[in-house]
Design a protein around this motif. Sequence first.
Motif, short mmCIF file in Angstrom:
data_model
loop_
_atom_site.label_atom_id
_atom_site.label_comp_id
_atom_site.label_asym_id
_atom_site.label_seq_id
_atom_site.Cartn_x
_atom_site.Cartn_y
_atom_site.Cartn_z
N HIS A 162 -7.41 4.80 3.29
CA HIS A 162 -8.17 5.41 2.20
C HIS A 162 -8.98 6.57 2.78
O HIS A 162 -10.17 6.45 3.05
CB HIS A 162 -9.10 4.38 1.55
CG HIS A 162 -8.41 3.10 1.16
ND1 HIS A 162 -7.97 2.86 -0.13
CD2 HIS A 162 -8.08 2.00 1.88
CE1 HIS A 162 -7.40 1.66 -0.16
NE2 HIS A 162 -7.46 1.12 1.04
N PRO A 173 0.83 -1.22 0.00
CA PRO A 173 0.00 0.00 0.00
C PRO A 173 0.85 1.26 0.00
O PRO A 173 1.88 1.32 0.69
CB PRO A 173 -0.82 -0.13 1.29
CG PRO A 173 -0.05 -1.07 2.14
CD PRO A 173 0.65 -2.01 1.22
N LEU A 212 -6.58 -4.13 -5.44
CA LEU A 212 -7.44 -4.60 -4.36
C LEU A 212 -8.78 -5.11 -4.90
O LEU A 212 -9.30 -6.14 -4.45
CB LEU A 212 -7.69 -3.47 -3.36
CG LEU A 212 -6.54 -3.11 -2.41
CD1 LEU A 212 -7.00 -2.03 -1.43
CD2 LEU A 212 -6.05 -4.33 -1.65
N SER A 230 -4.19 -0.90 4.69
CA SER A 230 -4.06 0.26 3.81
C SER A 230 -5.03 1.34 4.26
O SER A 230 -6.07 1.05 4.87
CB SER A 230 -4.34 -0.14 2.35
OG SER A 230 -5.63 -0.70 2.22
N ASP A 244 -1.50 9.18 7.33
CA ASP A 244 -1.85 7.84 7.79
C ASP A 244 -1.65 7.72 9.30
O ASP A 244 -0.72 8.30 9.88
CB ASP A 244 -0.99 6.79 7.08
CG ASP A 244 -1.30 6.70 5.60
OD1 ASP A 244 -2.37 7.18 5.21
OD2 ASP A 244 -0.47 6.16 4.85
N ARG A 252 -1.64 5.35 -6.93
CA ARG A 252 -2.74 5.01 -6.03
C ARG A 252 -3.86 4.30 -6.79
O ARG A 252 -4.50 3.37 -6.27
CB ARG A 252 -3.27 6.29 -5.38
CG ARG A 252 -4.63 6.16 -4.69
CD ARG A 252 -4.61 5.21 -3.53
NE ARG A 252 -3.90 5.73 -2.40
CZ ARG A 252 -3.91 5.16 -1.19
NH1 ARG A 252 -4.59 4.04 -0.99
NH2 ARG A 252 -3.22 5.67 -0.19
N PRO A 273 1.34 1.99 6.64
CA PRO A 273 0.64 0.81 6.11
C PRO A 273 1.63 -0.30 5.77
O PRO A 273 2.84 -0.09 5.72
CB PRO A 273 -0.06 1.35 4.86
CG PRO A 273 0.79 2.50 4.43
CD PRO A 273 1.33 3.11 5.69
N ARG A 293 2.05 5.09 0.86
CA ARG A 293 2.06 5.82 2.13
C ARG A 293 1.55 7.24 1.93
O ARG A 293 1.61 7.80 0.85
CB ARG A 293 3.48 5.87 2.71
CG ARG A 293 4.12 4.51 2.89
CD ARG A 293 5.55 4.65 3.38
NE ARG A 293 6.23 3.37 3.47
CZ ARG A 293 7.50 3.22 3.83
NH1 ARG A 293 8.21 4.29 4.15
NH2 ARG A 293 8.04 2.02 3.89
N PHE A 312 -3.01 0.64 -7.23
CA PHE A 312 -3.18 -0.13 -6.00
C PHE A 312 -4.66 -0.42 -5.74
O PHE A 312 -5.02 -1.55 -5.39
CB PHE A 312 -2.58 0.64 -4.82
CG PHE A 312 -2.80 -0.03 -3.49
CD1 PHE A 312 -2.03 -1.11 -3.12
CD2 PHE A 312 -3.79 0.42 -2.64
CE1 PHE A 312 -2.23 -1.74 -1.89
CE2 PHE A 312 -4.01 -0.20 -1.42
CZ PHE A 312 -3.22 -1.27 -1.04
N ASP A 313 -5.52 0.57 -5.91
CA ASP A 313 -6.95 0.36 -5.70
C ASP A 313 -7.51 -0.67 -6.68
O ASP A 313 -8.35 -1.50 -6.32
CB ASP A 313 -7.71 1.68 -5.85
CG ASP A 313 -7.35 2.66 -4.73
OD1 ASP A 313 -6.88 2.21 -3.68
OD2 ASP A 313 -7.53 3.88 -4.94
#
Length: 569
Positions: free
Chosen positions: A365, A335, A561, A363, A341, A554, A345, A337, A557-558
């Motif tokens: 969001h 995830p 998932l 992670s 945060d 980003r 993560p 950074r 990464f989404d």
Amino acid sequence: MAVCARLCGVGSARGCRRRGAQRKGGAAAVAAGGDSSEPDTDPEEEEEEEKEKKGIAEEGGGRAAGAPASAQGPPRAPLSLLELPPELLVQIFGSLPGPDLPSLALVCSAFRRILRTDTIWRRRCREEYGVCENLRKLEITGVSCRDVYAKRINPRVKSGRFMKILPDYEHMEYRDVYTCLLHRYRHILGLWQPDIGPYGGLLNVVVDGFFIIGWMYLPPHDPHVDDPMRFKPLFRIHLMERKIATVECMYGHKGPHNGHIQIVKKDEFSTKCNQTDHHRMSGGRQEEFRTWLREEWGRTLEDIFHEHMQELILMKFIYTSQYDNCLTYRRIYLPPRSPDDLIEPGLFKGTYGSHGLEIVMLSFHGKKAKGTKITGDPNIPAGQQTVEIDLAHPIQLPALENLSNFGELSRLVLAMQDQVQREQQRLEEGSLPEEPEEEAQPGPSPQEGEGAEAPAAEEGAVAAAAEGAPPASYPFVLPGGIASRNEDYPRTCRACFYGTGLIAGHGFTSPERTPGVFVLFDDDRFGFIWLELQSFSLYSRIKVSFQNAEAPSREAFDEMLKSIQLLTS
């Protein structure tokens, strides 16, 4: 100044005739209305400069014929790369990206000859893939002479002979290592999740010396969540012969054997074993199961008294053993950074009751935090979102003597659940959620002095965080009636938030999200209280530096998932 030196000669005893002439003719020049200054040149100097220019033009930068050494001009700058010294070209070519060098070799034969220099390719192997071993010294790679040769026994004649099982590095070149091994298999470097039904896994493919090795990472034995990860090799790739990469399967207990790797598509590849007989044991499936149980759980079946756990363990062995000859892997990213945060993560080990320890990716969001399973079980498979934390709804735990009461904690969490549902309903109706009032905050009525100290403590924690000081900690204890596989959990925490946990029946049937409490202990540990299950999961950070695992964006990464969640939905 040069003209003045020729006029004056050498030595301090001789007078300056030029200055004398200037003094004599100065008055006359001023009387005539002219300038007393005189140009610092003379016909002799101009004539010599013209000769030098002609000599440079005629001899291409060399000295004019018959000209003295003092009259030689500066050397002419090279007009092309071909005029540079070869050692300088080696330095230049060695700093270029490796994928661009084959195109450079097509320019001319001179470039092609220079690109055969092994120093260039050794630098590319080191800078792009981290290869720092000496190709000419095998012992630096950590391989003993015994590992270079293995005794292969012919079972029919009961005689053995030694066969070489590792390459001859003495006659290998870095160019072959780069082009035929590292560059060819560069797409499989990084983190991967194997497709083993609901169980998943974590594979890390790295460059290790002159090998590319796929390491399967396993959680520590249950319930020791703070212990380091275990790992074992699944496959390796290296150059057995010049310009020929060999894939070997490392599964089983009979040493490396022939395998195959196929890059199916972008971010996906598969492995296949061509000699599955190496996976079998002489004692049959019972011996294989006992060996697997010692490696997976660190105990024997007789040591596990819980009948339900025995069924789950046997089910996992039967299911996963079907994939010992062929596996498909899908890429996963760590995830990204963000400065906002709550903690860094990453990957964590967590306790899941009878299922043992599993790997979860934490992670962030925005105002939400998600825990996604990298390894799973028949109830909640790998890829599913096991917990979700609502960072906009912190929970103020009661005093320590009241916290040990499960009913008090349940009342707090259910009150927060009602508040979150009301806000969600107003949001769906199109109106903004109202700010929660002070009396709406769930929690017991503060005792004398507590109401005044709580805001001050919160302000102090914010100020300490702004100054870089460690955040404040508060006493924590699990309420009575909450089951925990690991009783060695921290007794202080930093903060608590409302969250939901995913529960389901066997085979991921009737999944639903139930309320719970996310407990942040420190930078490397957190917990989750499953209210409906009356159980507690403790998570500890996996402290491994994974390479080639950063998400390009980003959005990427989404998307990752979503894709791994859809595979098991």
